[in-house]
Structure formats: C-alpha cells, structure tokens
Design a protein around this motif. Structure first.
Motif, mmCIF file in Angstrom:
data_model
loop_
_atom_site.group_PDB
_atom_site.id
_atom_site.type_symbol
_atom_site.label_atom_id
_atom_site.label_comp_id
_atom_site.label_asym_id
_atom_site.label_seq_id
_atom_site.Cartn_x
_atom_site.Cartn_y
_atom_site.Cartn_z
ATOM 1 N N ILE A 74 0.839 -1.207 0.000
ATOM 2 C CA ILE A 74 0.000 0.000 0.000
ATOM 3 C C ILE A 74 0.871 1.252 0.000
ATOM 4 C CG2 ILE A 74 -1.681 1.318 1.333
ATOM 5 C CD1 ILE A 74 -2.687 -1.390 2.450
ATOM 6 N N ALA A 75 1.883 1.279 0.883
ATOM 7 C CA ALA A 75 2.771 2.443 0.983
ATOM 8 C C ALA A 75 3.568 2.646 -0.288
ATOM 9 C CB ALA A 75 3.715 2.271 2.174
ATOM 10 N N ASN A 76 4.036 1.541 -0.884
ATOM 11 C CA ASN A 76 4.845 1.641 -2.102
ATOM 12 C C ASN A 76 4.018 2.170 -3.271
ATOM 13 O OD1 ASN A 76 7.441 1.045 -3.476
ATOM 14 N ND2 ASN A 76 6.207 -0.426 -4.621
ATOM 15 N N LYS A 77 2.771 1.722 -3.360
ATOM 16 C CA LYS A 77 1.885 2.210 -4.424
ATOM 17 C C LYS A 77 1.635 3.712 -4.264
ATOM 18 C CE LYS A 77 -1.993 -0.044 -5.323
ATOM 19 N NZ LYS A 77 -3.440 -0.438 -5.226
ATOM 20 N N THR A 78 1.385 4.120 -3.010
ATOM 21 C CA THR A 78 1.111 5.533 -2.748
ATOM 22 C C THR A 78 2.324 6.388 -3.081
ATOM 23 O OG1 THR A 78 -0.426 4.934 -0.967
ATOM 24 C CG2 THR A 78 0.411 7.192 -0.982
ATOM 25 N N THR A 79 3.487 5.988 -2.569
ATOM 26 C CA THR A 79 4.718 6.741 -2.834
ATOM 27 C C THR A 79 5.015 6.834 -4.319
ATOM 28 O OG1 THR A 79 5.834 6.428 -0.713
ATOM 29 C CG2 THR A 79 7.236 6.592 -2.633
ATOM 30 N N SER A 80 4.888 5.718 -5.023
ATOM 31 C CA SER A 80 5.213 5.700 -6.454
ATOM 32 C C SER A 80 4.307 6.636 -7.241
ATOM 33 C CB SER A 80 5.124 4.267 -7.006
ATOM 34 O OG SER A 80 6.078 3.422 -6.386
ATOM 35 N N CYS A 81 3.020 6.653 -6.913
ATOM 36 C CA CYS A 81 2.091 7.555 -7.609
ATOM 37 C C CYS A 81 2.392 9.013 -7.292
ATOM 38 C CB CYS A 81 0.649 7.221 -7.226
ATOM 39 S SG CYS A 81 -0.001 5.717 -7.975
ATOM 40 N N VAL A 82 2.679 9.303 -6.014
ATOM 41 C CA VAL A 82 2.974 10.682 -5.624
ATOM 42 C C VAL A 82 4.231 11.183 -6.318
ATOM 43 C CG1 VAL A 82 3.668 12.165 -3.708
ATOM 44 C CG2 VAL A 82 1.774 10.575 -3.420
ATOM 45 N N PHE A 83 5.280 10.366 -6.321
ATOM 46 C CA PHE A 83 6.519 10.793 -6.968
ATOM 47 C C PHE A 83 6.352 10.899 -8.482
ATOM 48 C CE2 PHE A 83 8.816 9.691 -3.006
ATOM 49 C CZ PHE A 83 9.588 10.832 -2.907
ATOM 50 N N GLN A 84 5.536 10.037 -9.064
ATOM 51 C CA GLN A 84 5.275 10.151 -10.502
ATOM 52 C C GLN A 84 4.602 11.478 -10.822
ATOM 53 O OE1 GLN A 84 3.075 6.856 -12.226
ATOM 54 N NE2 GLN A 84 2.661 7.992 -14.107
ATOM 55 N N LEU A 85 3.608 11.846 -10.012
ATOM 56 C CA LEU A 85 2.929 13.129 -10.204
ATOM 57 C C LEU A 85 3.915 14.284 -10.092
ATOM 58 C CD1 LEU A 85 0.414 14.990 -10.363
ATOM 59 C CD2 LEU A 85 0.229 14.761 -7.871
ATOM 60 N N LEU A 86 4.760 14.261 -9.076
ATOM 61 C CA LEU A 86 5.712 15.348 -8.859
ATOM 62 C C LEU A 86 6.735 15.408 -9.984
ATOM 63 C CD1 LEU A 86 6.203 14.971 -5.008
ATOM 64 C CD2 LEU A 86 5.006 16.819 -6.193
ATOM 65 N N GLN A 87 7.238 14.244 -10.404
ATOM 66 C CA GLN A 87 8.234 14.232 -11.485
ATOM 67 C C GLN A 87 7.644 14.711 -12.799
ATOM 68 O OE1 GLN A 87 10.230 10.387 -11.674
ATOM 69 N NE2 GLN A 87 11.973 11.279 -10.639
ATOM 70 N N GLU A 88 6.444 14.267 -13.112
ATOM 71 C CA GLU A 88 5.804 14.701 -14.362
ATOM 72 C C GLU A 88 5.488 16.192 -14.322
ATOM 73 O OE1 GLU A 88 2.477 12.140 -14.998
ATOM 74 O OE2 GLU A 88 3.720 10.408 -15.550
ATOM 75 N N SER A 89 5.326 16.725 -13.121
ATOM 76 C CA SER A 89 5.103 18.169 -12.990
ATOM 77 C C SER A 89 6.394 18.942 -13.218
ATOM 78 C CB SER A 89 4.552 18.489 -11.592
ATOM 79 O OG SER A 89 3.291 17.892 -11.403
ATOM 80 N N GLY A 90 7.531 18.315 -12.911
ATOM 81 C CA GLY A 90 8.823 18.978 -13.091
ATOM 82 C C GLY A 90 9.634 19.109 -11.814
ATOM 83 N N ILE A 91 9.172 18.500 -10.717
ATOM 84 C CA ILE A 91 9.907 18.530 -9.452
ATOM 85 C C ILE A 91 11.035 17.501 -9.503
ATOM 86 C CG2 ILE A 91 9.747 18.119 -6.961
ATOM 87 C CD1 ILE A 91 8.339 20.650 -7.813
ATOM 88 N N LYS A 92 12.205 17.886 -9.043
ATOM 89 C CA LYS A 92 13.351 16.972 -9.042
ATOM 90 C C LYS A 92 13.288 16.072 -7.809
ATOM 91 C CE LYS A 92 16.290 20.104 -11.672
ATOM 92 N NZ LYS A 92 17.513 20.940 -11.691
ATOM 93 N N THR A 93 13.240 14.764 -8.051
ATOM 94 C CA THR A 93 13.148 13.796 -6.972
ATOM 95 C C THR A 93 14.186 12.699 -7.155
ATOM 96 O OG1 THR A 93 11.674 12.111 -7.906
ATOM 97 C CG2 THR A 93 10.643 14.156 -7.151
ATOM 98 N N ALA A 94 14.345 11.886 -6.109
ATOM 99 C CA ALA A 94 15.257 10.743 -6.188
ATOM 100 C C ALA A 94 14.585 9.539 -6.849
ATOM 101 C CB ALA A 94 15.737 10.365 -4.789
ATOM 102 N N PHE A 95 13.275 9.558 -6.956
ATOM 103 C CA PHE A 95 12.514 8.424 -7.487
ATOM 104 C C PHE A 95 12.901 8.145 -8.939
ATOM 105 C CE2 PHE A 95 8.748 6.675 -9.613
ATOM 106 C CZ PHE A 95 8.427 5.607 -8.785
ATOM 107 N N VAL A 96 13.098 6.866 -9.250
ATOM 108 C CA VAL A 96 13.400 6.458 -10.627
ATOM 109 C C VAL A 96 12.221 5.691 -11.228
ATOM 110 C CG1 VAL A 96 14.921 5.071 -12.110
ATOM 111 C CG2 VAL A 96 15.890 6.417 -10.222
#
Length: 441
Positions: A72-94
C-alpha cells in the motif's frame, strides 16, 4: 571470488524478488522504521527502497505489523513521486520496481523533516497555545525538525540548521541550500494540495525530506511520501480523516482497529492514482497567416507540449479568406473541447481581432515581428476596436504559458507543471547567484 547475485543474508522476499527480476541487490545501506535501503550492484548510483509491513507512531513507541502495508505504501509513494516528477519537481525516485519496492537515486539524506501546514492541528496546537484547531495558514506555515529519535525530533530554527554545517555527498548545507529546500517544500505541498482538491480532500499538513544525490551533488526530494507523511481530511472534515492519525489516536490496538486503519490506507492508495488523471481536456489552436511563420508557431507548439497541452497548427488569412477563417473557428467550437486560439500574423494582424470578435473563447495575439516594420506592425495587435478582448504576447513561449495558465484553472496537471516551472526558475537563479558569488570571492 565473485559476489553472488543474491546474497544469502537477504530477506526471503528479496531473494525471491532477485530471482524473478535478476536485480543484483547488494548490502543493506540503511534501515528505518518502515523501510530498508539496499545498494544495487549492477546499477551504480541507484538503490532499492523496500517498504515493510510495519506501522509506527510516537517515534516507534507504538509499533505494529499491518499485513499489506508495504504494498500500500509503495503504491502511494510511487504515484505521488510520478505526479511530482511529471510536474517537473526533481526527486530521487526512478521507477516502481515491484509491489513493495521502488528504485531511487542514491542520496545522502539531510537529517531534517520539513513540515508544511495549511491547517493548524496536532502538535502545532500544543506548541502554540491559544491557536484554535482549524486556523488556516495563508501563506503556508513552515517548520523544520531535526531527525533525532532519542530526543523526539526537536524543532529547529533556520539558524540551527545553518550552524550545523552539514556536509553531505560533498555539498555543504548553507543559506542557498536551506532556501532551496524551503521554497521547494512550499511548491511540493501546493502541487499535492491542488491534486488532492480534485478528490475533494484537504491536504492539512505534510512532512518531507531531502537528500543530496551522490552523483550530481544536487538537492532532490527523497525518502518517501505515503500515508504516513500527511494528514488528509475528505471534504475538510477531520472526523473523516484517512491518514496515520487514525492509528495514533487508537486507545487500544485491536485486530478490528487495525483493519479500519488498513482500510483507510487502501482508500488513499486507490485515490492517489486518480491524481495522475487530467480533470479536463484542452487544446491550443494556432492560426498563422502564412507558412512563413511556421518556425514561430513551432515554438508555441513545443512550449504547449511541455505543459501537456495538445496544439494544432492551421493556416488561414482573415484578410484574404475571412469565410475560411470563421469556418475553422466553428470547427473547433463545435466539439466542446476548451480551446485557446493563438493568432500569428505579421504586418497587419487581422486574424486576432476577427477571431476575438467572433468567438467567446480566449484569443492571444502573438505576432512574429520583424526588425524593419515591427514597431509599426505591432499596433494592429495592440489597438483593438471596442468589444474585443484579445491579449497580445510577443514571445511564442510566453503565449503558450498564458494559455496554460488559463487551462490550469480547471486542470490540476497543467497547474502543477506551471507551479514546478516557477520553482525551477527560482532555483536556477539562486544557484546562478551562488556560483557568481563564489567566482567573485
């Protein structure tokens, strides 16, 4: 002697993960209350972040197993980081790697929790007696806490952070870095706040962490953002809260209570996927008076694409073929898709005024001015008859940005890209100034 692909000391679920995906997982680099970090032997600079089926509160004073929480946590984190990355925020998520793990850039973590608040609740009320729950912060209230479990993560001032002189991955955390993290936290909160509003959920507050990428020495959003990271109140109603506060508030941990907590976490993990979906369709239609303006129009289309907005190019002349111009206009009015028209016409601009006088949709003049007659030609875009409301923007990129701002009022994904762009522009100026000051010294 070669190191085995799957070290025997790995947990059973990771041994199976390795076998299925041929991921060469190395030693454990770090372990927190809810996750483990492993090196990736065949991917230098990357790590595997593995979630655990554990939920904690009060710096692990309360600690329980919750079956399925890792996924559950991994799904939530992955979606949140995907949203932020697609917006243009620099994250560590790959990328998400499995149900319970994702791959991230290897970072040295800055031991600060950045807390951003829109609504006063929780510990803020205890530290600020007299403030009533529900007080709304505009602008957002920023706080920082030093990660120190033994001392219950004490609140720090900016001065304490600066005096700590942390040096991580070769980067010393000074005023520039603190300012970047502060400004980034606000932008990240606002993006997630805007996204959750589409689900009629109030993002009350949030905590995030930053790290320094070991390869680039760049500060990026790191760690995780899941249902442990925020307070979420559907319809702004605390009694409907869906976050970890429900677990914190339990008087007694029972199987029935844990099932309720898990149900809330699952609700969030399902809703968070919807944050990636656009709330409205849109498009920009660029009308050019001649194909000689194609290069100018392509710049508009490229900029629109960066905001995720479809862009159509058409050729028509309001002077030479007004009937065809109005037919094209009607074509795009007839399908119900919200549209912004951009008129690109040099010399005497008839396109913009004719379009503006015959459609209720927004019209932007973006004339391709030339050095010889530009100062005279521009007046045909600036001086409009009464009753016409078309704007004039000379830069093709800026005209696309203005169209995006119009669509961002109803589409959070476009708004999020605009917000991230503002942040990235600010950060680039901040870093440029830091570099210049270093050269001057």
């Amino acid at each position: 002697m070669t190191r085995p692909t799957s070290p025997p000391w790995l947990p059973a679920h990771l041994l199976l993960l390795n076998k299925l995906t041929e991921l060469k997982v190395g030693q454990k680099l770090n372990e927190g209350k809810t996750k483990q970090i492993f090196e990736l032997l065949d991917q230098p600079g990357l790590v595997l972040v593995q979630s655990k089926d554990q939920i904690t509160a009060g710096n692990a004073v309360r600690k329980d197993q919750m079956e399925g929480k890792a996924a559950i946590a991994n799904k939530t984190t992955s979606c949140v980081f995907q949203l932020l990355q697609e917006s243009g925020i620099k994250t560590a998520f790959v990328k998400q790697h499995s149900d319970t793990a994702f791959i991230a850039s290897h970072c040295e973590m800055i031991p600060i929790e950045w807390v951003c608040r829109r609504v006063a609740t929780g510990s803020f009320l205890k530290r600020n007696p007299g403030v009533k729950e529900g007080y709304r912060f505009s602008p957002l209230k920023m706080e920082m806490f030093f990660k120190d479990d033994a001392n219950n993560d004490p609140q720090w001032s900016e001065e304490q952070l600066l005096e700590a002189k942390f040096c991580l991955a070769g980067l010393t955390i000074g005023q520039c870095e603190v300012d970047i993290m502060n400004r980034s936290t606000v932008a990240i909160f606002e993006i997630l706040e805007k996204a959750w509003a589409t689900q009629n959920c109030t993002l009350v507050d949030m905590k995030i962490e930053f790290g320094v990428n070991v390869k680039t020495q760049e500060i990026v959003l790191a760690d995780v953002i899941d249902n442990d990271s925020w307070r979420l109140w559907p319809a702004g109603d605390r009694s409907q809260q869906k976050d970890k506060q429900v677990y914190r508030d339990l008087k007694e941990v029972t199987p029935e209570a844990m099932q309720m907590v898990k149900k809330n976490f699952e609700w969030v993990s399902e809703r968070v996927k919807l944050l990636l979906e656009p709330q409205a369709s849109s498009r920009v239609v660029v009308l050019m008076g001649s194909t000689s303006d194609m290069a100018h129009c392509e710049k508009i289309r490229k900029a629109c694409t960066s905001y995720g907005i479809p862009c159509v190019l058409r050729v028509t002349s309001a002077h030479k073929g007004p009937d065809e111009t109005l037919r094209i206009k009607a074509e795009y009015e007839g399908d119900g898709i919200p549209t912004v028209f951009v008129a690109v016409a040099g010399r005497s601009n008839g396109l913009g005024p004719v379009m503006s006088g015959n459609t209720a949709y927004p019209v932007i003049n973006c004339p391709p001015l030339t050095p010889d007659w530009g100062s005279q030609d521009v007046w045909s875009s600036l001086r409009m008859p009464s009753g016409l409301g078309c704007s004039t923007i000379l830069s093709p990129e800026a005209s696309a940005q203005f169209a995006a701002q119009i669509f961002g009022l109803s589409d959070h994904l476009v708004w999020c890209k605009l917000r991230a762009s503002m942040l990235n522009t600010w950060v680039s100026l901040k870093l440029a100034d830091k570099k210049l000051q270093a050269c001057s010294l």
